[in-house]
Design an enzyme around this catalytic site. Structure first.
Site, PDB file in Angstrom:
ATOM      1  N   TYR A 146     -31.171  -3.832 -28.695  1.00  0.00           N
ATOM      2  CA  TYR A 146     -29.856  -3.627 -29.303  1.00  0.00           C
ATOM      3  C   TYR A 146     -28.891  -2.943 -28.341  1.00  0.00           C
ATOM      4  O   TYR A 146     -27.694  -3.180 -28.392  1.00  0.00           O
ATOM      5  CB  TYR A 146     -29.979  -2.757 -30.559  1.00  0.00           C
ATOM      6  CG  TYR A 146     -30.334  -3.489 -31.820  1.00  0.00           C
ATOM      7  CD1 TYR A 146     -31.453  -4.303 -31.876  1.00  0.00           C
ATOM      8  CD2 TYR A 146     -29.557  -3.347 -32.961  1.00  0.00           C
ATOM      9  CE1 TYR A 146     -31.792  -4.955 -33.038  1.00  0.00           C
ATOM     10  CE2 TYR A 146     -29.892  -3.997 -34.138  1.00  0.00           C
ATOM     11  CZ  TYR A 146     -31.006  -4.802 -34.178  1.00  0.00           C
ATOM     12  OH  TYR A 146     -31.332  -5.453 -35.338  1.00  0.00           O
ATOM     13  N   LYS A 196     -46.297  -4.718 -29.080  1.00  0.00           N
ATOM     14  CA  LYS A 196     -46.617  -6.065 -28.586  1.00  0.00           C
ATOM     15  C   LYS A 196     -47.022  -5.926 -27.129  1.00  0.00           C
ATOM     16  O   LYS A 196     -46.441  -6.541 -26.225  1.00  0.00           O
ATOM     17  CB  LYS A 196     -45.368  -6.966 -28.762  1.00  0.00           C
ATOM     18  CG  LYS A 196     -45.588  -8.431 -28.442  1.00  0.00           C
ATOM     19  CD  LYS A 196     -46.394  -9.187 -29.488  1.00  0.00           C
ATOM     20  CE  LYS A 196     -46.675 -10.602 -29.021  1.00  0.00           C
ATOM     21  NZ  LYS A 196     -47.586 -11.329 -29.945  1.00  0.00           N
ATOM     22  N   ASP A 228     -46.961  -8.885 -34.750  1.00  0.00           N
ATOM     23  CA  ASP A 228     -47.150 -10.126 -35.516  1.00  0.00           C
ATOM     24  C   ASP A 228     -48.264  -9.957 -36.555  1.00  0.00           C
ATOM     25  O   ASP A 228     -48.135 -10.387 -37.713  1.00  0.00           O
ATOM     26  CB  ASP A 228     -47.400 -11.338 -34.589  1.00  0.00           C
ATOM     27  CG  ASP A 228     -48.403 -11.076 -33.478  1.00  0.00           C
ATOM     28  OD1 ASP A 228     -48.872  -9.923 -33.340  1.00  0.00           O
ATOM     29  OD2 ASP A 228     -48.733 -12.024 -32.739  1.00  0.00           O
ATOM     30  N   ASP A 252     -36.200  -3.580 -37.384  1.00  0.00           N
ATOM     31  CA  ASP A 252     -35.202  -4.335 -38.155  1.00  0.00           C
ATOM     32  C   ASP A 252     -35.907  -5.413 -38.968  1.00  0.00           C
ATOM     33  O   ASP A 252     -35.666  -5.575 -40.169  1.00  0.00           O
ATOM     34  CB  ASP A 252     -34.179  -4.962 -37.190  1.00  0.00           C
ATOM     35  CG  ASP A 252     -33.132  -5.771 -37.943  1.00  0.00           C
ATOM     36  OD1 ASP A 252     -32.656  -5.283 -38.980  1.00  0.00           O
ATOM     37  OD2 ASP A 252     -32.805  -6.886 -37.495  1.00  0.00           O
ATOM     38  N   ASP A 256     -37.051  -5.402 -43.269  1.00  0.00           N
ATOM     39  CA  ASP A 256     -36.599  -6.422 -44.227  1.00  0.00           C
ATOM     40  C   ASP A 256     -37.796  -7.066 -44.917  1.00  0.00           C
ATOM     41  O   ASP A 256     -37.741  -7.403 -46.101  1.00  0.00           O
ATOM     42  CB  ASP A 256     -35.770  -7.510 -43.538  1.00  0.00           C
ATOM     43  CG  ASP A 256     -34.270  -7.254 -43.659  1.00  0.00           C
ATOM     44  OD1 ASP A 256     -33.864  -6.072 -43.654  1.00  0.00           O
ATOM     45  OD2 ASP A 256     -33.487  -8.224 -43.763  1.00  0.00           O
TER      46      ASP A 256
HETATM   47  C1  IPM Z   1     -29.976  -3.063 -40.392  1.00  0.00           C
HETATM   48  C2  IPM Z   1     -28.992  -4.178 -40.203  1.00  0.00           C
HETATM   49  C3  IPM Z   1     -28.275  -3.984 -38.877  1.00  0.00           C
HETATM   50  C4  IPM Z   1     -29.333  -3.980 -37.791  1.00  0.00           C
HETATM   51  C5  IPM Z   1     -27.190  -5.029 -38.600  1.00  0.00           C
HETATM   52  C6  IPM Z   1     -26.134  -5.040 -39.678  1.00  0.00           C
HETATM   53  C7  IPM Z   1     -26.562  -4.847 -37.250  1.00  0.00           C
HETATM   54  O1  IPM Z   1     -29.591  -5.417 -40.282  1.00  0.00           O
HETATM   55  O2  IPM Z   1     -29.549  -1.884 -40.457  1.00  0.00           O
HETATM   56  O3  IPM Z   1     -31.164  -3.345 -40.486  1.00  0.00           O
HETATM   57  O4  IPM Z   1     -29.740  -5.046 -37.321  1.00  0.00           O
HETATM   58  O5  IPM Z   1     -29.760  -2.892 -37.409  1.00  0.00           O
HETATM   59 MN    MN Z   2     -31.687  -5.330 -40.729  1.00  0.00          MN
END
Ligand code: IPM
Ligand code: MN
Length: 369
Positions: A146, A196, A228, A252, A256
């Site tokens: 990032y 990894k 993974d 990230d 999710d």
């Molecule tokens: C998160 C989001 C952000 C990230 C985006 C909006 C840039 O997905 O906080 O997980 O990737 O960190």
């Molecule tokens: Mn995210």
């Protein structure tokens, strides 16, 4: 009486709707406790770009600088609308990453929590969920791909290329390792280190430093798992995890997936903590498709308030009360649309109704001494 300034960055899409519910909770917390909050709204995100010409305007930076803590809603537009904003001014690159960098919020806590009684929210089978899901994902938030060097160009042969560098130094790894081990000490004393290292050299250094820091925490058992494989185990046996630590991009993605196994990203609050400043935000996006309909789940935003109460203001018991109040709304059989599957027996309520129920439940809980 403690007095705290809180910057409120409503953000885009469903941001303002779920922020309203968080504010209801903050107001009640102030009413019940010996604390006062000064709540200062400031523009941030795509809306701020269109209003002020910048997604993280100077006035907002100043408000955040002066705040004791920051509560931030989700930001961003849908894929098509994003194109109306120059790439570097898009709110992810132009506001969110600069916010993280400005306050060096390197430690991102993303709880993945679902009590056994709410197993029906999850797409996983009840026997896989067992006694419930209770994982703390710790994501490094200001390093890696990032924030590494980026370059795009065209070679002498006319071939377009792009380069993004995954960089970490040992100082960055050590500080997040300490956060992870400290968190493990407060929980089950097991730490899953996600990496990894069979491919990435960055993971080799990462793992080495994790082991070194681990020497200071002999009570914590550290287990190294490839990222993974970790993705698979999150689905097959989430109960094997308690605290997980990982670099920015892995975090990230796996966080999710954490929302996925709970049944909704709406159940994913988070805390982004640096040495001198912390901000709190839902882990999910701004859901432009459902914006303005008052159907979003405010749990992630109210949960972020609970994390703020605990981590920025030391109000541990009141933080627990807020969690408890939210869980009791579910236990009473109510939830927002994201978790009200047909036939689940759940009564669907809208965003403000959820917030009101949380407030009512919190009012009934004893005020901390
Ligand atoms: C998160 C989001 C952000 C990230 C985006 C909006 C840039 O997905 O906080 O997980 O990737 O960190
Ligand atoms: Mn995210």
């Amino acid at each position: 009486m403690n007095h705290y300034k809180i910057a409120l960055l409503d953000g885009d899409g469903i941001g303002p709707e779920i922020m309203k519910e968080a504010v209801k909770v903050l107001n009640l917390v102030a009413e019940r406790n010996k604390v006062s909050f000064e709540l200062i709204h400031a523009p941030f995100g795509a809306g701020a770009y269109f209003e002020c010409g910048h997604p993280f305007p100077e006035q907002t930076q100043k408000i955040c600088d002066e705040a004791d803590a920051i509560l931030k809603g989700p930001i961003g537009l849908n894929h098509e609308d994003s194109k109306k904003i120059p790439v570097d001014m898009q709110p992810e690159r132009g506001a969110l990453l600069p916010l993280r960098r400005r306050y060096n919020t390197y430690a991102n806590f993303r709880p993945v929590y679902l009590p056994k009684a709410l197993a029906h929210f999850s797409p996983l089978k009840a026997e896989i969920i067992g006694d419930g899901i209770d994982i703390m994902i710790i994501r490094e938030l200001v390093g890696g791909l990032y924030f590494g060097h980026k370059e795009t160009g065209v070679t002498a042969e006319g071939v377009r290329f792009v380069k993004e560098v995954l960089e970490y130094d040992e100082i960055q790894i050590r500080r997040i390792a300490i956060v992870a081990f400290e968190t493990a000490m407060k929980r089950k004393k097991v730490l899953h280190n996600i990496h990894k290292s069979n491919v990435l050299k960055s993971s080799v250094l990462w793992n080495t430093v994790m082991e070194e820091v681990g020497q200071d925490y002999p009570e914590v058992r550290i287990e190294h798992i490839l990222v993974d494989a970790a993705a698979t185990y999150l689905c097959l046996n989430p109960g094997r995890f308690d605290v997980m630590v990982m670099e920015n991009m892995f975090g990230d993605i796996l966080s999710d997936q954490g929302g996925g196994i709970l049944g909704s990203l709406g159940l994913m609050p988070s805390a982004c903590v640096g040495d001198n400043k912390a901000y709190y935000e839902p882990s999910h996006g701004s859901a432009p498709d459902i914006a303005g309909k008052n159907i979003a789940n405010p749990y992630s935003m109210i949960g972020s308030v609970a994390m703020m109460l605990e981590m920025s203001f030391g109000m541990d018991q009141e933080a627990k009360n807020v969690w408890h109040a939210m869980q009791s709304v579910f236990a009473d059989g109510y939830s927002t649309a994201d978790l009200s599957k047909p036939g689940s027996g759940v009564t669907m309520i809208n965003t403000p109704a959820f917030g009101d129920r949380v407030v009512d439940a919190l009012r009934k809980l004893p005020v901390p001494a």
